[in-house]
Design a protein around this motif. Structure first.
Motif, PDB file in Angstrom:
ATOM      1  N   GLY A   1       0.824  -1.217   0.000  1.00  9.34           N
ATOM      2  CA  GLY A   1       0.000   0.000   0.000  1.00  9.34           C
ATOM      3  C   GLY A   1       0.852   1.257   0.000  1.00  9.34           C
ATOM      4  O   GLY A   1       0.570   2.218  -0.725  1.00  9.34           O
ATOM      5  N   LEU A   2       1.921   1.226   0.807  1.00  7.06           N
ATOM      6  CA  LEU A   2       2.844   2.365   0.885  1.00  7.06           C
ATOM      7  C   LEU A   2       3.557   2.582  -0.445  1.00  7.06           C
ATOM      8  O   LEU A   2       3.676   3.720  -0.923  1.00  7.06           O
ATOM      9  CB  LEU A   2       3.870   2.118   1.997  1.00  7.06           C
ATOM     10  N   SER A   3       4.026   1.501  -1.061  1.00  7.04           N
ATOM     11  CA  SER A   3       4.763   1.613  -2.328  1.00  7.04           C
ATOM     12  C   SER A   3       3.862   2.125  -3.455  1.00  7.04           C
ATOM     13  O   SER A   3       4.289   2.929  -4.283  1.00  7.04           O
ATOM     14  CB  SER A   3       5.373   0.268  -2.718  1.00  7.04           C
ATOM     15  N   VAL A   4       2.600   1.670  -3.472  1.00  7.41           N
ATOM     16  CA  VAL A   4       1.644   2.140  -4.495  1.00  7.41           C
ATOM     17  C   VAL A   4       1.382   3.633  -4.329  1.00  7.41           C
ATOM     18  O   VAL A   4       1.450   4.404  -5.299  1.00  7.41           O
ATOM     19  CB  VAL A   4       0.313   1.354  -4.417  1.00  7.41           C
ATOM     20  N   ALA A   5       1.100   4.044  -3.088  1.00  7.95           N
ATOM     21  CA  ALA A   5       0.812   5.462  -2.827  1.00  7.95           C
ATOM     22  C   ALA A   5       1.999   6.345  -3.188  1.00  7.95           C
ATOM     23  O   ALA A   5       1.842   7.384  -3.843  1.00  7.95           O
ATOM     24  CB  ALA A   5       0.433   5.652  -1.360  1.00  7.95           C
ATOM     25  N   LEU A   6       3.205   5.910  -2.778  1.00  6.42           N
ATOM     26  CA  LEU A   6       4.407   6.715  -3.052  1.00  6.42           C
ATOM     27  C   LEU A   6       4.731   6.771  -4.540  1.00  6.42           C
ATOM     28  O   LEU A   6       5.137   7.826  -5.049  1.00  6.42           O
ATOM     29  CB  LEU A   6       5.607   6.157  -2.274  1.00  6.42           C
ATOM     30  N   SER A   7       4.540   5.652  -5.240  1.00  3.80           N
ATOM     31  CA  SER A   7       4.864   5.636  -6.675  1.00  3.80           C
ATOM     32  C   SER A   7       3.875   6.480  -7.476  1.00  3.80           C
ATOM     33  O   SER A   7       4.273   7.242  -8.365  1.00  3.80           O
ATOM     34  CB  SER A   7       4.892   4.205  -7.210  1.00  3.80           C
ATOM     35  N   VAL A   8       2.578   6.374  -7.144  1.00  2.00           N
ATOM     36  CA  VAL A   8       1.560   7.155  -7.860  1.00  2.00           C
ATOM     37  C   VAL A   8       1.722   8.643  -7.572  1.00  2.00           C
ATOM     38  O   VAL A   8       1.860   9.461  -8.494  1.00  2.00           O
ATOM     39  CB  VAL A   8       0.130   6.688  -7.484  1.00  2.00           C
ATOM     40  N   ILE A   9       1.729   8.986  -6.284  1.00  2.00           N
ATOM     41  CA  ILE A   9       1.831  10.400  -5.905  1.00  2.00           C
ATOM     42  C   ILE A   9       3.190  10.962  -6.303  1.00  2.00           C
ATOM     43  O   ILE A   9       3.288  12.083  -6.817  1.00  2.00           O
ATOM     44  CB  ILE A   9       1.584  10.577  -4.382  1.00  2.00           C
ATOM     45  N   GLY A  10       4.253  10.168  -6.093  1.00  2.00           N
ATOM     46  CA  GLY A  10       5.606  10.622  -6.425  1.00  2.00           C
ATOM     47  C   GLY A  10       5.763  10.921  -7.902  1.00  2.00           C
ATOM     48  O   GLY A  10       6.271  11.983  -8.291  1.00  2.00           O
ATOM     49  N   ALA A  11       5.293   9.996  -8.753  1.00  2.00           N
ATOM     50  CA  ALA A  11       5.412  10.183 -10.208  1.00  2.00           C
ATOM     51  C   ALA A  11       4.593  11.376 -10.678  1.00  2.00           C
ATOM     52  O   ALA A  11       5.081  12.217 -11.449  1.00  2.00           O
ATOM     53  CB  ALA A  11       4.957   8.913 -10.929  1.00  2.00           C
TER      54      ALA A  11
END
Length: 223
Positions: A110-120
């Motif tokens: 969940g953390l990796s998905v949120a960070l990758s989506v928001i980060g990108a």
């Protein structure tokens, strides 16, 4: 007051998928502003209908491919007798907290998905607006600068309402253990409701006809 487990997972999928899609749409709008201001003569040729359709499809596909596995991981877990979610909707981390087994994989995913989506998306947005700001500051006429800034105002307001409330909810769930439960619930509800409520108001006020109608309405009521 009650929802079945499969229905809860379906709701979870759509809530988080549409959140990822909204983030992608805001990123695409930043690109649109960039081409409109920095490459105005090539705007319609670069962002043609096939390109816009492909970009929209990619944003939707990204949400499905990233949120889908989170639902699959939850479906395989064993839940305790206590199955009361402290939210009015099935939020990912709220459901994860009901699992009896080790949930480190779920939390990490969940953390990796949120960070990758928001980060990108935020990276593209920040780069786009940096380029836009540089281009605006090169303009000699203050009138033209103001017009260019006005093009971006509504989008920036929507960005702030979406990302500020979203990041607070996201970080509070994972790191704000001392934050009272009712604050978690309140912010989660605000995150779902405030951007959706403010979007039409923010974009509506940019429409001159609607803005004039509102001014006339307030004048008639003596406000």
């Amino acid at each position: 007051r009650e929802i079945g487990f499969v229905s809860c997972l379906v709701q979870l999928f759509f809530v988080h998928n549409f959140t990822a899609v909204e983030s992608g749409v805001l990123m695409a709008m930043a690109l649109d502003r960039y081409f409109a201001i920095c490459h105005p003569l090539r705007h319609s040729s670069i962002l043609s209908m096939p390109v816009v359709a492909a970009l929209g499809s990619l944003v939707l596909l990204r949400g499905v491919l990233m949120v889908g596995p989170a639902c699959f991981l939850l479906h395989r877990k064993a839940f305790c007798q206590h199955r009361v979610i402290s939210h009015s909707y099935c939020e990912h981390m709220a459901v994860v907290k009901l699992v009896c087994e080790d949930t480190s994989v779920n939390a990490a995913y969940g953390l990796s998905v949120a960070l990758s989506v928001i980060g990108a998306d935020l990276t593209v947005i920040v780069v786009s607006y940096t380029m836009i700001l540089r281009e605006i500051l090169k303009l000699s006429s203050s009138n033209t600068q103001l017009k260019a800034f006005n093009t971006c105002v509504s989008h920036v307001c929507v960005l702030l309402t979406f990302y500020v409330s979203g990041l607070f909810t996201f970080l509070a769930h994972r790191f704000g253990h001392s934050i009272p439960q009712h604050i978690h619930i309140l912010v989660a509800h605000l995150y779902m409701l405030v951007p959706s409520t403010l979007n039409p108001i923010i974009y509506g006020l940019r429409t001159k006809k609607l803005r004039n109608k509102i001014v006339v309405l307030f004048q008639q009521r003596g406000i």
